[in-house]
Design a protein around this motif. Structure first.
Motif, mmCIF file in Angstrom:
data_model
loop_
_atom_site.group_PDB
_atom_site.id
_atom_site.type_symbol
_atom_site.label_atom_id
_atom_site.label_comp_id
_atom_site.label_asym_id
_atom_site.label_seq_id
_atom_site.Cartn_x
_atom_site.Cartn_y
_atom_site.Cartn_z
ATOM 1 N N LEU B 145 0.824 -1.217 0.000
ATOM 2 C CA LEU B 145 0.000 0.000 0.000
ATOM 3 C C LEU B 145 0.856 1.264 0.000
ATOM 4 O O LEU B 145 0.504 2.264 -0.622
ATOM 5 N N ASP B 146 1.989 1.197 0.715
ATOM 6 C CA ASP B 146 2.840 2.381 0.860
ATOM 7 C C ASP B 146 3.341 2.915 -0.479
ATOM 8 O O ASP B 146 3.637 4.097 -0.612
ATOM 9 N N ASN B 147 3.437 2.018 -1.462
ATOM 10 C CA ASN B 147 4.002 2.436 -2.755
ATOM 11 C C ASN B 147 2.940 2.948 -3.733
ATOM 12 O O ASN B 147 3.265 3.314 -4.853
ATOM 13 N N LEU B 148 1.687 2.935 -3.316
ATOM 14 C CA LEU B 148 0.616 3.277 -4.259
ATOM 15 C C LEU B 148 0.288 4.764 -4.220
ATOM 16 O O LEU B 148 0.341 5.401 -3.172
ATOM 17 N N ASN B 149 -0.067 5.280 -5.362
ATOM 18 C CA ASN B 149 -0.516 6.664 -5.463
ATOM 19 C C ASN B 149 -1.940 6.697 -5.972
ATOM 20 O O ASN B 149 -2.182 6.668 -7.174
ATOM 21 N N PHE B 150 -2.888 6.753 -5.054
ATOM 22 C CA PHE B 150 -4.282 6.833 -5.468
ATOM 23 C C PHE B 150 -4.572 8.252 -5.939
ATOM 24 O O PHE B 150 -4.144 9.214 -5.308
ATOM 25 N N LYS B 151 -5.306 8.383 -7.031
ATOM 26 C CA LYS B 151 -5.631 9.716 -7.539
ATOM 27 C C LYS B 151 -6.816 10.330 -6.795
ATOM 28 O O LYS B 151 -7.016 11.530 -6.826
ATOM 29 N N HIS B 152 -7.647 9.485 -6.159
ATOM 30 C CA HIS B 152 -8.840 9.981 -5.473
ATOM 31 C C HIS B 152 -8.800 9.579 -3.994
ATOM 32 O O HIS B 152 -8.013 8.718 -3.609
ATOM 33 N N ASP B 153 -9.680 10.214 -3.187
ATOM 34 C CA ASP B 153 -9.781 9.788 -1.785
ATOM 35 C C ASP B 153 -11.033 8.934 -1.586
ATOM 36 O O ASP B 153 -11.508 8.729 -0.479
ATOM 37 N N LYS B 154 -11.558 8.423 -2.698
ATOM 38 C CA LYS B 154 -12.642 7.449 -2.684
ATOM 39 C C LYS B 154 -12.086 6.194 -3.356
ATOM 40 O O LYS B 154 -11.686 6.256 -4.520
ATOM 41 N N ILE B 155 -12.067 5.093 -2.626
ATOM 42 C CA ILE B 155 -11.449 3.870 -3.150
ATOM 43 C C ILE B 155 -12.511 2.782 -3.260
ATOM 44 O O ILE B 155 -13.288 2.581 -2.322
ATOM 45 N N ALA B 156 -12.514 2.081 -4.392
ATOM 46 C CA ALA B 156 -13.350 0.884 -4.509
ATOM 47 C C ALA B 156 -12.417 -0.316 -4.588
ATOM 48 O O ALA B 156 -11.369 -0.236 -5.233
ATOM 49 N N THR B 157 -12.794 -1.392 -3.916
ATOM 50 C CA THR B 157 -11.869 -2.519 -3.873
ATOM 51 C C THR B 157 -12.581 -3.861 -4.090
ATOM 52 O O THR B 157 -13.711 -4.059 -3.636
ATOM 53 N N VAL B 158 -11.908 -4.745 -4.833
ATOM 54 C CA VAL B 158 -12.416 -6.103 -5.077
ATOM 55 C C VAL B 158 -11.299 -7.107 -4.765
ATOM 56 O O VAL B 158 -10.122 -6.757 -4.803
ATOM 57 N N ALA B 159 -11.697 -8.341 -4.467
ATOM 58 C CA ALA B 159 -10.718 -9.394 -4.198
ATOM 59 C C ALA B 159 -10.778 -10.416 -5.318
ATOM 60 O O ALA B 159 -11.859 -10.830 -5.717
ATOM 61 N N GLN B 160 -9.599 -10.803 -5.838
ATOM 62 C CA GLN B 160 -9.570 -11.764 -6.932
ATOM 63 C C GLN B 160 -8.423 -12.734 -6.676
ATOM 64 O O GLN B 160 -7.408 -12.729 -7.350
ATOM 65 N N THR B 161 -8.595 -13.529 -5.633
ATOM 66 C CA THR B 161 -7.527 -14.422 -5.219
ATOM 67 C C THR B 161 -8.093 -15.424 -4.229
ATOM 68 O O THR B 161 -9.171 -15.216 -3.667
ATOM 69 N N THR B 162 -7.371 -16.514 -3.998
ATOM 70 C CA THR B 162 -7.775 -17.456 -2.953
ATOM 71 C C THR B 162 -6.911 -17.263 -1.715
ATOM 72 O O THR B 162 -6.871 -18.099 -0.836
ATOM 73 N N ARG B 163 -6.184 -16.135 -1.656
ATOM 74 C CA ARG B 163 -5.372 -15.852 -0.469
ATOM 75 C C ARG B 163 -6.260 -15.510 0.729
ATOM 76 O O ARG B 163 -7.450 -15.260 0.593
ATOM 77 N N LYS B 164 -5.601 -15.472 1.885
ATOM 78 C CA LYS B 164 -6.340 -15.303 3.142
ATOM 79 C C LYS B 164 -7.153 -14.021 3.216
ATOM 80 O O LYS B 164 -6.671 -12.930 2.932
ATOM 81 N N LYS B 165 -8.397 -14.171 3.657
ATOM 82 C CA LYS B 165 -9.287 -13.023 3.830
ATOM 83 C C LYS B 165 -8.732 -12.034 4.845
ATOM 84 O O LYS B 165 -8.978 -10.843 4.750
#
Lengths: 277, 277
Positions: B145-165
């Motif tokens: 997360l530390d390396n990400l530059n979000f352009k907005h302060d509204k984030i939508a998120t989805v999960a696409q993996t079988t990794r741990k919830k």
């Protein structure tokens, strides 16, 4: 005696703003006490002729009515407007925002969860903006989730409390695993935490610490406890008459903070007196 | 020998659905391997003349093209349609849903975060539906997360993996504290966990446990490990030829599960042979 104020203390942004607004409207009156501080309410009454309605029925046409910091229920606002009163809204933006979110989200078909105390007036106000009041739920603990019946599998949630963020995140996490969509609005008001953090920092660098606020105010007592952890010479006073000059013997730097209900003019009287020691 | 199948095993819903679709379109071909199982791909080729394109350029007008379970990037789908091919979409609904969410949310001005492996084809496909690809971020660990530059302060998120919830919730919690709004869509596919939970339960009540799947398949090996925890007589086989009758001496009940890439007909051959012991 040298004096240093905490980087954050006393009234929060919303309270300061409400007082500024009230001072602009002489001969108005507030719907319920504007803020939780009698000294300040009295000052507004004496200096600015800002009165106080105890009940909606006291409002007459053409009265100027100031809405208090923590807001009022939607229906009360409607009733006020129906009376042809001039309504000035001093509701804190940190309360208006969740009100509007609850309104919009319940219009868009989301079930609503408010993290807060259902008995608090600001929470009652926020809740009143839901379209379907049976589907607006208020909880303070994760365990209360079990008793809720959401009508939708899309949940929108706001926080309206100074309780721990960890509890809120815990509630949100539980919602995420059980619902199709969870929309989390960060409406957490950081004012209380900011005063606490600032008191912690300041108490580490001073020789004596003065905390100004009501002896029964829980947030003031918390500031005292935090200060004592780092500075054993920390004293809680309500105003400058309680100061004791011996506290400052052989001290160089005095730190000062104040509870959320302490007006600046009381703080200033304390600062002025300490500087003279 | 009495045989009991795990309450959940083998192919997930999306894979079963894709095979059903492919069987309806004889003489079609799939864009990339339909699923990750060579035996099953061969069977579809032999029994239903379902071929395989390795590349988009192989597609000719009026061809019937089946989109594989894990989806393809948006541009590839456009290119296919431009070729006047008949496109049959066998993309798993658990992949289509996040594709559509990413599209809608980025149109509505949200920054997008996908919890998944950026190298996985389904993640590449989901990501491709963002309107502004620079603002669609894919991570597997909270530290990223530390390396990400979000352009907005509204984030939508989805999960696409079988990794741990738990990791996903941890990431979401961090987003909630730093952004105005976080919209969490529960797109977690539970298929892998369901097979694992069912294997755990079944291995506790049987005398011998047979796990059917590729010896190199990580999810099959995991089923074997889980079964061994409760039943020391757990055996991993690829098909019925590897069965050893001595495994069943003095046993009454045999439990059976299968990895996510194991077709039902292979499982059935194993079951039939064990029943005869």
């Amino acid at each position: 005696m040298e004096v240093k104020l905490a980087s954050s203390y006393g009234f929060c942004f919303g309270v300061k703003r409400a007082i500024d607004i009230a001072q602009k409207y002489e001969n108005s009156a507030t719907m319920g006490p504007l803020i939780h501080n009698k000294n300040e309410i009295d000052r507004l009454q004496n200096d600015y002729k800002v009165g106080l309605y105890r009940d909606l029925n006291e409002v007459k046409p053409n009265d100027t009515v100031i809405i208090r910091t923590h807001g009022i229920p939607k229906q009360d606002l409607k009733d006020l407007r129906a009376k042809d009163a001039k309504v000035i809204n001093a509701t804190c933006p940190f309360v208006t925002t969740p009100q509007q979110i609850v309104k919009k989200m319940s219009q868009e078909g989301y079930s609503i969860l408010i993290f807060g105390d259902s008995e608090h007036p600001e929470v009652k106000g926020v809740k009143s903006y839901g379209e379907d009041l049976e589907d607006v739920h208020v909880i303070l603990e994760k365990s209360e989730l079990d008793n809720l019946n959401f009508k939708h599998d899309k949940i929108a949630t706001v926080a309206q409390t100074t309780r721990k963020k960890e509890i809120y995140l815990d509630i949100v996490n539980s919602l995420i695993l059980k619902n199709k969509e969870v929309r989390v609005f960060n409406t957490i008001c950081d004012a209380t935490f900011e005063n606490q953090d600032a008191a912690r920092d300041l108490s580490k660098e001073v020789d004596v610490m003065i905390i100004i606020g009501g002896k029964n105010s829980s947030n003031t007592k918390q500031l005292h406890t935090i200060s004592l952890e780092n500075c054993s010479d920390s004293y809680l006073i309500e105003n400058e008459t309680e100061l004791d000059s011996s506290w400052f013997d052989n001290k160089k730097l005095c730190g000062i903070t104040a509870g959320a209900s302490t007006p600046d003019w009381i703080i200033q009287q304390v600062v002025d007196k300490i500087k003279k020691y």
